[in-house]
Structures are given as structure tokens and as C-alpha cells.
Design a protein around this motif. Sequence first.
Motif, PDB file in Angstrom:
ATOM      1  N   ALA A 152     -17.614  48.879   3.769  1.00 18.60           N
ATOM      2  CA  ALA A 152     -16.718  48.714   4.913  1.00 18.60           C
ATOM      3  C   ALA A 152     -15.716  49.859   4.980  1.00 18.60           C
ATOM      4  N   CYS A 168     -17.368  52.978   6.251  1.00 21.51           N
ATOM      5  CA  CYS A 168     -17.602  52.852   7.701  1.00 21.51           C
ATOM      6  C   CYS A 168     -16.305  53.132   8.462  1.00 21.51           C
ATOM      7  N   GLU A 169     -15.216  52.578   7.948  1.00 20.55           N
ATOM      8  CA  GLU A 169     -13.916  52.778   8.580  1.00 20.55           C
ATOM      9  C   GLU A 169     -13.616  54.277   8.674  1.00 20.55           C
ATOM     10  N   CYS A 172     -18.550  48.006  11.472  1.00 22.56           N
ATOM     11  CA  CYS A 172     -19.149  47.380  10.291  1.00 22.56           C
ATOM     12  C   CYS A 172     -18.879  45.878  10.284  1.00 22.56           C
ATOM     13  N   ASN A 199     -18.817  42.909   7.814  1.00 21.09           N
ATOM     14  CA  ASN A 199     -18.815  42.612   6.390  1.00 21.09           C
ATOM     15  C   ASN A 199     -18.965  41.106   6.229  1.00 21.09           C
ATOM     16  N   GLY A 226     -15.148  43.290   8.132  1.00 21.86           N
ATOM     17  CA  GLY A 226     -15.206  44.689   8.501  1.00 21.86           C
ATOM     18  C   GLY A 226     -14.517  44.833   9.837  1.00 21.86           C
ATOM     19  N   THR A 227     -14.922  45.825  10.584  1.00 22.25           N
ATOM     20  CA  THR A 227     -14.310  46.047  11.897  1.00 22.25           C
ATOM     21  C   THR A 227     -14.978  45.216  12.978  1.00 22.25           C
ATOM     22  N   ASP A 279     -19.513  45.492  -0.858  1.00 17.12           N
ATOM     23  CA  ASP A 279     -19.290  45.279   0.583  1.00 17.12           C
ATOM     24  C   ASP A 279     -17.982  45.954   1.025  1.00 17.12           C
TER      25      ASP A 279
END
Length: 411
Positions: A89, A92-93, A99, A101, A108-109, A85
Motif C-alpha cells: 500500500a 502504491c501511495e 490500492c 488493502n 489502502g487508497t 500489505d
Amino acid sequence: MTTMLGVSLSGRDVLLVGGGAVTARRLQRFLDDGALPRVVAPDLSPAVRDLVEAHGVPWAPRRFRREDLDGAWLVHTATGDLQVDLRVAALCEAQRVLCVNASDGAHGTARIAADTRSGDVVVGVMSDAGVDPGRAARLRDAIERLLVSGRLPLRRRRGGAAGRVDLVGGGPGPVDLMTVRARRLLAEADVVVADRLGPADALLPELDPDVLVIDVGKRPGHHPVPQDEINRLLVAHAQAGRRVVRLKGGDPFVFGRGGEELAACLAAGVPVEVVPGPTSAVSVPQAAGIPVTHRGTAASVHIVNGQGEIADTTLAALSDAAVTTVFLMGVAALPRIVAAALAHGVPEDRPVAIVESGHTPQQRTTRTTLAAAVADARAAGVRNPAVIVIGDVARASLLLPEPELAGDTTT
Ligand code: SAH
């Protein structure tokens, strides 16, 4: 700090990494929101598998790869493996893809709010610090209860939502006999077109002062605003972009002319819905302890407008000991009804109950028989609104050995 953002996922590519219980919940939600989800996971739990099969969701049966992110607007990762995970994440960042998570303790974000809806209003709950789904859900549920109570200012302050009409059954009088939906629609209404019967008296003072209330004051034999004009008002206000509630006593489709109002809206192309309410034909006898059907006593119910002609079907119902006949708007017509029934050979001792102002503090029940009904009603000073029940279920002793029911004036 978290910024709560309303994102439309409708028609958008959403990637879900992992196939377990969290994915199942979120997948359902993304599907409900109209998103185009796809799943990457070596295995699927039965719940995810069912959703994937039922909705034709694309599934890559393998571990996550970097290129899975291509094209995604949003990624949701819940693999059960914190390292995976975190890697999803981080990728994605780097690619500036939002994202979620779902791993415990890591974000995540993006986060998904616990949300609730009421009409076109969406309220979401999330926390700024560590996630606490249990609290968010409880808080959301509490807000939901407030929203459905009809006591929050749900009314739009700005046009934009399309005008519409809701034909709302208010039940026999008490506000708490209205449906939850009815309360919400009233809270959203710009215009309320109300009758005298039903819960109007208690409710109208609660509305925002700038809600337009139009009293069309329907009472038996007295229609200050003609039906055509009511229909015209409903359509005109809806076409001007307003939310219109047509608040009626009882049920809109039981001697409420709701059918005509619905037809007028449909003919004008105005969106319209009907919200049922407890009809006085059933709920008012019930308030006096009279079941309109009762095993072994009455197998069917005939509901009739006392103002009309006494039709052969009504005489047949009155003659049949297994039928309950319920008259609305029947107080003035009682002598005519009784004369016709007696002339038709209905037994003189057929029980009659007249229930006035059912479900209100003024409720009163007069129990009598067909032969004595006119004299007893006159002696008691029976007045509108009242429901007249003729049939064996109207016997005071049906459910109780003695007429101990509140408000009974058995003669
Ligand atoms: N749509 C309504 C009926 C409208 S006709 C419904 O489904 O209940 C109006 C008649 O309803 C009145 O004349 C009376 O017969 C009956 N009625 C409505 N509310 C009542 C109440 N609280 N107590 C007794 N009768 C009532």
C-alpha cells in the motif's frame, strides 16, 4: 472521507498480490468486470488456481517486488501478512497507484463496494469508517430486493441507452404471478404497449405519469389496433431511443402473436427479448385444481385456439383418453367444438371443465361432460376469458374425492 467513484477496469491491468480466499473472490469480480488481472503470490489456493487456469491469468509464483506495480491501474493486496500489505500500500501511495488493502483494519487508497445491478443501474455500498463487509453485503442484498421488486424509479430520465423492446408475459392476472424480470423491465419502461388480459389493470396505474401507455386492447374477436400497427409502434418507439415493454397476458409465445412482434423487431434491427409468463393454458386449469398432465391419467397436452378450424390433430387429441385438450378463446366456439368431437366419436361422458377468469376473484369453474357442455355453459352464462379443458384431468374427483374446489359449479 471516501468518495465513491465508478471506475471502468475493462481492459486494464490490475495487480493482485496474494493467492488466498480474498484474492479468489476479487479475481472473479475483476474478471467479470473485464479487467486484465495478474497475480503475484508464492502459492495459490485451489480457488485462485482454478480461476488462473480457466482464464489464463498471468501468475508470478514468488513474493511481491516493487516493479510489479509497473503498469498497474489498480492494485489489490491480500497476502494475509499485514506487513506485506502495508508495504504494498505504501509503495502504491508513493507511485500514485490506487490500492485496495484487504488486510483487516487497514485500508489502502481504494475500497471495493458491495454492489448490485439492475439493468444498467449499479448501486454500491461501502462505509466511510472501518470496513464492515457483513453489513455492506446485507444492505446491498436488501437494496437488491427493492430493485427487483419493480417499485423503485429505475426509469432513465435521459436518453442515451439504446431503445429496445421487451415482449413481456404478464401471466394470467395477479401481479405476483409476474416474473421478477418482468417487474423490473416495467419499472424501466418509457412506453408500455398493453393488452386487456393479464396484470395490466393493476400495474398500469403504478407507472410514472409520464410513461406512455398504449392500450391496444386485445380481446377475443376484437382487435382495435391491428397487429401490423402494433408491430410498427413497437419498432418506431424503440428506434426513437425508448425502452418499450410489450405487456401481454399469459406467455407472449402462446397465442399472443409474440412471434410476429419479435420478427418485426428483428427485421428492423431493434434489440428485442422475450420474458416468459405463466400461460393461461396451464395456469388457469391449475387455479381450478386441474393438472394438465397427471401420472396415469394424461400424458400429453394439446393446446389449441378455439376460434380456428377444428383440425384433425385436435380431433385426434380429443379422441385419445390420455391427452388433455386445452382450448383458449373457445367460449363462442364451444358448440362447434362439441359437435365436431361427438361426430368424431369422442365419448359423450368425456369430462369438460370451463374455467373463467382464472386467478382472479371472479374465478369460476363449470364441470360438465362433452354431451352436456353446451347446455351447462349456456345455463351458467359462461363468458370470456375462459379456458376449456377436455379430458380425464377435468374430472372433479381427480384430486379430491368430492368436488370441494373453490368456485366449482359442478352439474
Ligand atoms: N398469451 C396468452 C393467451 C392469449 S389468448 C396466454 O399464454 O395465456 C387469450 C385467451 O387466453 C382467452 O380467450 C382465454 O382463453 C385465455 N385466458 C387468458 N387469461 C385468462 C384468465 N385469467 N382466465 C381464463 N382464461 C384466460
